[in-house]
Design an enzyme around this catalytic site. Structure first.
Site, PDB file in Angstrom:
ATOM      1  CD  GLU A  86      -3.037  -0.465   0.172  1.00  0.00           C
ATOM      2  OE1 GLU A  86      -2.967   0.006  -1.270  1.00  0.00           O
ATOM      3  OE2 GLU A  86      -3.612  -1.494   0.591  1.00  0.00           O
ATOM      4  CG  HIS A  87      -0.069   4.882   0.594  1.00  0.00           C
ATOM      5  ND1 HIS A  87      -0.817   6.040  -0.117  1.00  0.00           N
ATOM      6  CD2 HIS A  87      -1.242   4.431   1.270  1.00  0.00           C
ATOM      7  CE1 HIS A  87      -1.949   6.182   0.453  1.00  0.00           C
ATOM      8  NE2 HIS A  87      -2.149   5.210   1.211  1.00  0.00           N
ATOM      9  CB  THR A  88       4.448   0.219  -2.377  1.00  0.00           C
ATOM     10  OG1 THR A  88       3.436  -0.479  -2.846  1.00  0.00           O
ATOM     11  CG2 THR A  88       4.973  -0.067  -1.008  1.00  0.00           C
ATOM     12  CB  SER A 115     -23.698   6.083 -15.616  1.00  0.00           C
ATOM     13  OG  SER A 115     -23.701   5.307 -14.623  1.00  0.00           O
ATOM     14  CB  ALA A 120     -16.274   0.687  -1.190  1.00  0.00           C
ATOM     15  CG  LEU A 133     -13.586  -2.046  -2.961  1.00  0.00           C
ATOM     16  CD1 LEU A 133     -14.903  -2.791  -2.633  1.00  0.00           C
ATOM     17  CD2 LEU A 133     -12.575  -2.821  -2.364  1.00  0.00           C
ATOM     18  CB  SER A 192     -15.709   2.350  -8.900  1.00  0.00           C
ATOM     19  OG  SER A 192     -15.659   3.635  -7.976  1.00  0.00           O
ATOM     20  CG  ASP A 244      -5.885   1.880  -7.759  1.00  0.00           C
ATOM     21  OD1 ASP A 244      -5.381   1.038  -7.024  1.00  0.00           O
ATOM     22  OD2 ASP A 244      -6.484   2.996  -7.368  1.00  0.00           O
ATOM     23  CE1 TYR A 249      -2.808   7.607  -2.987  1.00  0.00           C
ATOM     24  CE2 TYR A 249      -1.889   9.476  -4.266  1.00  0.00           C
ATOM     25  CZ  TYR A 249      -2.087   7.974  -4.099  1.00  0.00           C
ATOM     26  OH  TYR A 249      -1.647   7.001  -4.754  1.00  0.00           O
TER      27      TYR A 249
HETATM   28  C1  GLA Z   1      -5.060   4.660  -4.047  1.00  0.00           C
HETATM   29  C2  GLA Z   1      -4.268   4.822  -5.421  1.00  0.00           C
HETATM   30  C3  GLA Z   1      -3.210   3.856  -5.602  1.00  0.00           C
HETATM   31  C4  GLA Z   1      -2.459   3.555  -4.473  1.00  0.00           C
HETATM   32  C5  GLA Z   1      -3.474   3.224  -3.402  1.00  0.00           C
HETATM   33  C6  GLA Z   1      -2.467   2.920  -2.020  1.00  0.00           C
HETATM   34  O1  GLA Z   1      -5.771   3.172  -4.601  1.00  0.00           O
HETATM   35  O2  GLA Z   1      -5.256   5.217  -6.673  1.00  0.00           O
HETATM   36  O3  GLA Z   1      -2.531   4.313  -6.873  1.00  0.00           O
HETATM   37  O4  GLA Z   1      -1.645   4.419  -4.309  1.00  0.00           O
HETATM   38  O5  GLA Z   1      -4.210   4.370  -3.202  1.00  0.00           O
HETATM   39  O6  GLA Z   1      -1.824   1.887  -2.043  1.00  0.00           O
END
Ligand code: GLA
Length: 384
Positions: free
Chosen positions: A29-31, A63, A120, A122, A124, A169, A221
């Site tokens: 995460e956040h890597t 939509s 959420a 996830l 979207s 993502d 962020y």
């Molecule tokens: C969000 C961002 C991703 C990533 C995550 C954290 O989902 O869209 O690029 O940085 O946060 O891992």
């Protein structure tokens, strides 16, 4: 279904139908904006698009999930960063990014519907971008490979929508394979599909959507991202990915001696330890030992909560309650400050874990979270 909705909206038959999934990040995460490692898998939940080309330079978007029911019409020639707001900025941004990259794409009519939960954590929005890019690449015969397609979608999000996110993502939505988690090196974008069949091992991965999204999440962020970049600059490396785990202590001492504050040092510690956790989780799954992944998930959560400081009370409550109820491991997933957590548990204990989480939220007077079992689905594809 979507074909009929397209016909109702636009009055004629679409040329095809495409689907792109949301994702859950197992670890890492956040890597992704530190050139590091991530390991997401695709959800069975998808955003579907039915599409037809237009030759008059117009993009019309509709939509099923938009309560206004409106059709948004945009001129391709007018698309520019910051000019489009709301959900239509994502598909409009994809058109803009494709054209900026020199691809010959004309207009389109697009109808969307989606089973990916929004807000959420996830992805979207990545699903929306990727399904749009894939449909246009197919219809306009651009022949885009999945990696570059994901990059274009990231550009849409970074430069058109204005969210400084990494590449995870979009790559997950574009490249994941059914039954697998995707090990991605976000520096050179090399990928490894890792078999991820928890059911066969008598395990389950629960996704717990807390249904909260704290307002400061976007600004936070960007702050974390700038903090990581400051850490890398102070250490004289292109990205925090370049600090090996066994040099972490020395790097932290150097930062302290050079006057870098504790906040940045903690960000550095999270990124370096998190990259190692990704490597270890991948090795455990490849060795057929998924139970041993649990403690690494929990370690990752502690690091995100204490060092990276992107968790929140709701996510912490899910993790603590799940572990107390016998889960093997749990952590927040995605950007943080709300959204979802994941819980790894034995099949036999998932009901108990779910009930304990729901009861804990009720005791706090919070809206009950949405809990479902995540199975690794397929990446983006043409479906009709
Ligand atoms: C969000 C961002 C991703 C990533 C995550 C954290 O989902 O869209 O690029 O940085 O946060 O891992």
């Amino acid at each position: 279904m979507t074909t009929e909705a397209f016909q109702r909206t636009f009055g004629f038959t679409p040329e095809g139908e495409w689907a792109a999934p949301g994702r859950v990040n197992l670890i890492g995460e956040h890597t992704d904006y530190n050139d590091g490692f991530v390991m997401p898998f695709a959800l069975p939940h998808t955003t579907r698009a039915t599409v037809a080309r237009r030759d008059d330079g117009l993009l019309r978007l509709h939509s099923s999930d938009d309560p206004t029911g409106a059709v948004t019409a945009l001129r391709l020639a007018d698309l520019a960063p910051g000019r489009v707001t709301g959900w239509t900025a994502y598909p409009a941004g994809v058109l803009w990014a494709l054209r900026e990259a020199g691809h010959h794409v004309g207009g389109a009519d697009i109808h969307y519907d989606s089973t990916v939960p929004t807000g959420a954590g996830l992805s979207s929005s990545a699903a929306l971008e990727v399904v749009t890019a894939l449909a246009l690449s197919d219809l306009y015969e651009l022949g885009l490979e999945r990696g570059p397609l994901a990059r274009l979608c990231q550009r849409a999000e970074n430069d058109f929508v204005g969210a400084p996110t990494g590449i995870m993502d979009q790559t997950a939505s574009a490249c994941c394979a059914e039954g697998h988690a995707l090990h991605l090196d976000t520096r050179d974008l090399t990928q490894r599909q890792i078999p991820f069949d928890l059911a066969a091992a008598g395990l389950r991965l629960l996704v717990v959507d807390t249904r909260v999204k704290h307002a400061h999440s976007d600004g936070a962020y960007g702050d974390r991202r700038r903090g990581c970049e400051a850490g890398a600059a102070a250490l004289g490396v292109p990205a925090l990915r370049d600090i090996p785990y066994d040099e972490l202590d020395a790097a932290l001492r150097r930062l302290e001696a050079g006057g870098t504050g504790e906040e940045v040092r903690r960000l550095v510690r999270h990124i370096v330890t998190e990259n190692r956790r990704v490597t270890r989780v991948a090795a455990l799954l490849e060795a057929g030992d998924p139970r041993a992944v649990g403690p690494l998930l929990t370690e990752g959560h502690a690091s995100l909560r204490d060092d990276f400081r992107v968790s929140c009370a709701e996510l912490d409550l899910v993790v603590d309650t799940a572990l107390d109820a016998g889960a093997l491991g749990a952590r927040m997933t995605g950007g943080g400050f709300g959204g979802s957590a994941i819980v790894l548990a034995e099949n036999a204990s998932t009901d108990k874990v779910t009930e304990a989480i729901t009861a804990a939220f009720t005791t706090k007077g919070w809206t009950a979270p949405r809990v479902f079992t995540a199975t690794p689905g397929a990446g983006a594809r043409r479906i009709g």
